[in-house]
Each structure stands twice: as structure tokens, then as C-alpha cells.
Enzyme design. Structure first.
Site, PDB file in Angstrom:
ATOM      1  N   CYS A   1       0.797  -1.225   0.000  1.00  0.00           N
ATOM      2  CA  CYS A   1       0.000   0.000   0.000  1.00  0.00           C
ATOM      3  C   CYS A   1       0.830   1.276   0.000  1.00  0.00           C
ATOM      4  O   CYS A   1       0.307   2.356  -0.254  1.00  0.00           O
ATOM      5  CB  CYS A   1      -0.943  -0.022   1.194  1.00  0.00           C
ATOM      6  SG  CYS A   1      -1.850  -1.572   1.302  1.00  0.00           S
TER       7      CYS A   1
ATOM      8  N   HIS B   1      -8.936   3.208  -2.123  1.00  0.00           N
ATOM      9  CA  HIS B   1      -7.525   2.871  -1.917  1.00  0.00           C
ATOM     10  C   HIS B   1      -7.003   2.001  -3.062  1.00  0.00           C
ATOM     11  O   HIS B   1      -6.848   0.794  -2.901  1.00  0.00           O
ATOM     12  CB  HIS B   1      -7.385   2.173  -0.554  1.00  0.00           C
ATOM     13  CG  HIS B   1      -5.992   1.800  -0.186  1.00  0.00           C
ATOM     14  ND1 HIS B   1      -4.867   2.427  -0.682  1.00  0.00           N
ATOM     15  CD2 HIS B   1      -5.530   0.842   0.670  1.00  0.00           C
ATOM     16  CE1 HIS B   1      -3.788   1.869  -0.156  1.00  0.00           C
ATOM     17  NE2 HIS B   1      -4.164   0.906   0.659  1.00  0.00           N
TER      18      HIS B   1
END
Ligand code: ZN
Lengths: 388, 142
Positions: free
Chosen positions: A86, A336
């Protein structure tokens, strides 16, 4: 080391997109070039692409070259892909920063892109299991929500943090996202809606979690000389830090509500920038789950350990408070798209520090911070400023 | 059905595929084992073929007790990956001073508590593509 600045930034629409992996690269690339018309693709000396799992979601590797060709960039100084789960996007910005600071390049694009949604939703989630340890974690069906749920359980037990306080992070970020035309969610949410939303992993409910999102973002990074040629409003990279506590859940600090790697990454970045937490006007933090934003307040030094719940409840992380956190809507509101997230955070800080954030503008924002993590055990922090 | 490694969620456990196959052999016999560094004696979880403390790649297998307590847990109700069902109880189990990540089977989610004793319950999952059985180290309330 030479000074380094952002001189351009753009993002694609985030959401469940009717778009291919390459479509998303084109959208973010165009938005970024549109923000700095003096730069044409042929002027860009390098490209770093942050992308986590195109091998699984687009059946494509050799990503940096594919994206360079899509955008008409012919790298002469730097061409690389960063995969760091991420935090891939911010890790990519650090590469560009280091190359430019060292004098190995003058103008580099960093682009983050992810096409996560698949025809079957459970396949998209299956893919997310690649970010935790296959043999010892993912084989049990582990993905991110239960990891962060462990932190939430612990924070609630140790500090009395409540479900309402977790929901307030979701409420704030959904409200901010309603002013962001590129956000995944733009309808806002009410506290009741959040508290009654489906339980994902106790105690985290749906509206306290970031969704599965497609999207891309890009920034142009330049040396001081190049930046001053191109604009009278460069946004300077003033500090950066990265630290690892552990990869597997069982290697992390035994108290899952404590993230020592984030504290260390933040201290490195503050020291380099010569600033204190109280100097930060606007922060884009990694709220993959509401608990992550609360723990980030504490480890970044916006409040003391254990006080993040009351901090959000009192509006101290919102407009008019101590520091505006996640004005674009965060990961909870914007979504995201893994590799794109860190770059989109930088793009928001770029707009905020130039006074170009429109309805989301933080008044007179001078110092901005971004925080991107890959799991609870690894964190990257960047500090940007209007002045070098 | 065609077998694709990229959609098989389980490790390849046999001696043809991993240096750590002894772990799975013992697990199939109901024993929870891990490695102890052959040079500095450090006990690891999970088992490992290289010691990050002293740099040795010599290791010996040692059995753990198989009885531990819950250090932390969460119940995932929705959003599980393809092939995995909810509600699913993920837990960190403290065992012989080590922290072990696993799932709890045969547990009523509402009755689980931190500190509760649990016992090893080897879980048989899909066979590997050559037909060898595969096991994961799950736990159940003791
Ligand atoms: Zn050793």
C-alpha cells in the site's frame, strides 16, 4: 544534496471504474501534464511507477516501460517500478527524490496505478491476500481488515476508545470526500449510517474501511533549478522517513495499538525538515481503516498516546482544528487503489500548498505531511513545504 | 479442473517444495513444531531456514506444547477472500512464549475472550496438485 520540488500533479477519477489498467495511466498522466503545460512527455527524463499487483489484475508485468510508452515518456535517467504494497506510491516518490537530490536526474514523473476491481469481487479480495505472508497468514484467509481490527480491539481495551470515535473518522472522511469530484464516495454519510453499517471484522464496520478501488495519480518531481524555471510556486520536499517494525503480525510490537515504525519514520522526517508536529497545517494520513487514522494522530505527534479518540471527537483533526487530516477524503472516502494512494496524497498536498484545492482548501496551508503504510508494521512519511 | 499456482491459497508443503516440510509432517501427526537455530539456539516462530540474529542456516526441529492462550482476536464476518467463509475467527495465540497467528475452529464467536486457553487442531485443507494432503496449524478452545 540538491533541493527537490513537486511541480505538477494530477489524479484520475477513483472508483469502480469502467476502465482498463492503461486507461487509468492515461487519465492520471494527462491530468498531471495538464497541471504543468510547459512540460511535454519528451521533457521527462524518468518515470517511476508504483503498482502492486498488475500481474494478477491486468496479467501484466514490465510496468514502468509499458506506462512510459503509453505516456510518450522516453526515460534517459531513471525507469523503475516500485512494489511495496500500500506504500508503493510514496516509495516511488522517494526514489525520484533521491535520484534528483543526487544529481542523477532533473525531471521525473512518479505515477501510481491500480486496477483492483475484477468481474468477481471475491477474486479482488483473494488478490489482497498477496500483501500478507502466504505460508503463515494468507493461507488462513487473512487480508488487511482483521489485522487492523486487532489494533482497534487493543486501542479500545487499553485507552477506552469507542465505536463512535471510530465512526467519527469515517464521518469526517466521507464528508471531506463529498467535496472531491475524484473520490470513490461523494454522497457523505451520517454517524448512524456508519454505526449501523455491516460488520466487516470486529469492531470495524463497512464505513470504517476503505473500499476496493481503481485509480491512478501522478506527480512531476524536479530539481531546484528546473523547478524555478517551470513555476514560481514549487512545493518542496522538506523531509522524508521510512521505518519497518515487522512484516508478519507475530513480528510486530506485541501491543497492536502501538506502531513504533510510524513514530520512527515521522521523527526522521520531522528532523530532516526541521519542524515539529504542531507546524503541520494539512496531513494526508493512511486511513485504510478508521483505527489507522487514530493511531497515526498519536504516532505522528498530533496528540498524546491514547488520546486520538477524544482528538477526533473534538474536531481537532478537521477544518478549524489543530491540523486538517485527509481533506481529499482519505482512503475511506476516496478509495484505496494501492499503488496510486501515496501519489494521490502527494497530489492533494501539492494542491493545498499552492492554494488550488478549491472547496477543500485549508486556509493558508504552508506545511503538509503525507503518511503511507504497508501493513501496521511499515510506514513512510513525507513533509512538504511552500518554502524550501 | 486445471491447477494454477496463482489461485491456490495454500503453501506447497512436501519435501519437493520446501525446506520446512518437517513442520507439516509433524503437523499431520498432531504435533506443533518449530525451528531452533543450530548456532545461537534461538527459537523462532514461524519456522525459518536462516537465522536473522546470527546468520546461520543450520536448524533443528523442536515440538511446542500445542496448548496456548488467546493474546488477541477478531471475528471477520464479511469481505473474505474467494474460497474462505465467515464468520472466521482470526487469533494470535501465545504458546511457549511465542506468538502464533492462526484461526480458531469449533468456537462460538460470541464466547471467545482474550486469555482463553486453546489447543492445536490441525486443519486439513485441499490436497496439493500431486494429491498429497495439506495441513494448517489451526486451534480450538481447550
Ligand atoms: Zn542463530
Amino acid at each position: 544534496m540538491r533541493k527537490v520540488a513537486l511541480v505538477g500533479a494530477g489524479v484520475s477519477r477513483f472508483g469502480v471504474r469502467k476502465a482498463s489498467y492503461r486507461d487509468l495511466i492515461w487519465e492520471a498522466g494527462k491530468a498531471c501534464f495538464d497541471s504543468m503545460p510547459a512540460v511535454k512527455p519528451r521533457d521527462v527524463q524518468g518515470l517511476v511507477v508504483g503498482s502492486v499487483m498488475p500481474e494478477r489484475t491486468a496479467f501484466q508485468s514490465h510496468i514502468a516501460s509499458m506506462a512510459a510508452e503509453a505516456l510518450g515518456i522516453r526515460p534517459s535517467a531513471l525507469s523503475a517500478r516500485t512494489e511495496h504494497m500500500c506504500a508503493s506510491g510514496t516509495v516511488g516518490i522517494r526514489y525520484a527524490y533521491a535520484f534528483i537530490a543526487a544529481g542523477l536526474a532533473d525531471l521525473v514523473m512518479v505515477l501510481g496505478v491500480e486496477k483492483l476491481n475484477q468481474p468477481r469481487g471475491d477474486e479482488a479480495i483473494l488478490n489482497m491476500g498477496t500483501g500478507v505472508d502466504r505460508e503463515w497468514e494468507a493461507a488462513f484467509g487473512l487480508t488487511a481488515p482483521p489485522c487492523f481490527a486487532l489494533a482497534a480491539q487493543r486501542h479500545m481495551a487499553e485507552y477506552g476508545t469507542t465505536e463512535e470515535q471510530l465512526a467519527m473518522v469515517g464521518l469526517k472522511n466521507h464528508t471531506h470526500a463529498s467535496k472531491n469530484p475524484n473520490a470513490h464516495f461523494q454522497k457523505g454519510a451520517t454517524l448512524d449510517q456508519i454505526l449501523c453499517s455491516r460488520m466487516i471484522s470486529t469492531p470495524l464496520r463497512l464505513f470504517m474501511c476503505s473500499p476496493i478501488t481503481d485509480g491512478a495519480a501522478a506527480v512531476l518531481v524536479a530539481s531546484e533549478d528546473r523547478a524555478r524555471d517551470l513555476t514560481d510556486r514549487p512545493v518542496w520536499i522538506r523531509g522524508t522517513g521510512q521505518a519497518l517494525d515487522g512484516f508478519q503480525l507475530t513480528s510486530l510490537h506485541e501491543d497492536y495499538a502501538r506502531w513504533p515504525a510510524l513514530e520512527r519514520a515521522a521523527q526522521s522526517a520531522y528532523r530532516m525538515a526541521g519542524i515539529a508536529p504542531a507546524d503541520v497545517d494539512v496531513a494526508e494520513v493512511h486511513d485504510c481503516f478508521a483505527i489507522a487514522e487514530l493511531i497515526a494522530y498519536e504516532e505522528l505527534g498530533f496528540c498524546r498516546k491514547g488520546e486520538a479518540g477524544p482528538f477526533v471527537a473534538a474536531g481537532r483533526s478537521d477544518y478549524g482544528g489543530d491540523v486538517v487530516v485527509n481533506p481529499r477524503g482519505g482512503l475511506i472516502g476516496c478509495g484505496h487503489p494501492l499503488g496510486a494512494t501515496g501519489v494521490a496524497q502527494a497530489a492533494e498536498v501539492f494542491a493545498q500548498l499552492r492554494g488550488e484545492a478549491g472547496a477543500r482548501q485549508v486556509p493558508d496551508a504552508r506545511v503538509g505531511l503525507t503518511h503511507n503504510n504497508s501493513g501496521m508494521g511499515e510506514h513512510v512519511v513525507m513533509i512538504y513545504g511552500r518554502e524550501a | 479442473m486445471l491447477y494454477f499456482r496463482a489461485t491456490d491459497p495454500f503453501p506447497l508443503e512436501s519435501a519437493d517444495h520446501t525446506k520446512l516440510h518437517e513442520f507439516y509432517t509433524r503437523l499431520a501427526a498432531g504435533r506443533l513444531a518449530t525451528t531452533r537455530c543450530g548456532a545461537c539456539g534461538r527459537l523462532a516462530w514461524p519456522p525459518r531456514g536462516f537465522c536473522g540474529e546470527c546468520g546461520s542456516d543450520r536448524f533443528d526441529w523442536t515440538d511446542l506444547s500445542g496448548l496456548g492462550t488467546i493474546h488477541a482476536f477478531t471475528v471477520q464476518e464479511a469481505g473474505l477472500p474467494a474460497g474462505f467463509d465467515g464468520p472466521r475467527v482470526f487469533a494470535i495465540v501465545k504458546i511457549d512464549g511465542l506468538r502464533v497467528f492462526s484461526i480458531l475452529v469449533d468456537a462460538e464467536p460470541s464466547s471467545i475472550a482474550v486469555g482463553q486457553p486453546v489447543r492445536l487442531a490441525p486443519l486439513r485443507v485441499a490436497d496439493d496438485p500431486s494429491g498429497s494432503p495439506r495441513w494448517l496449524p489451526a486451534f480450538r478452545p481447550a
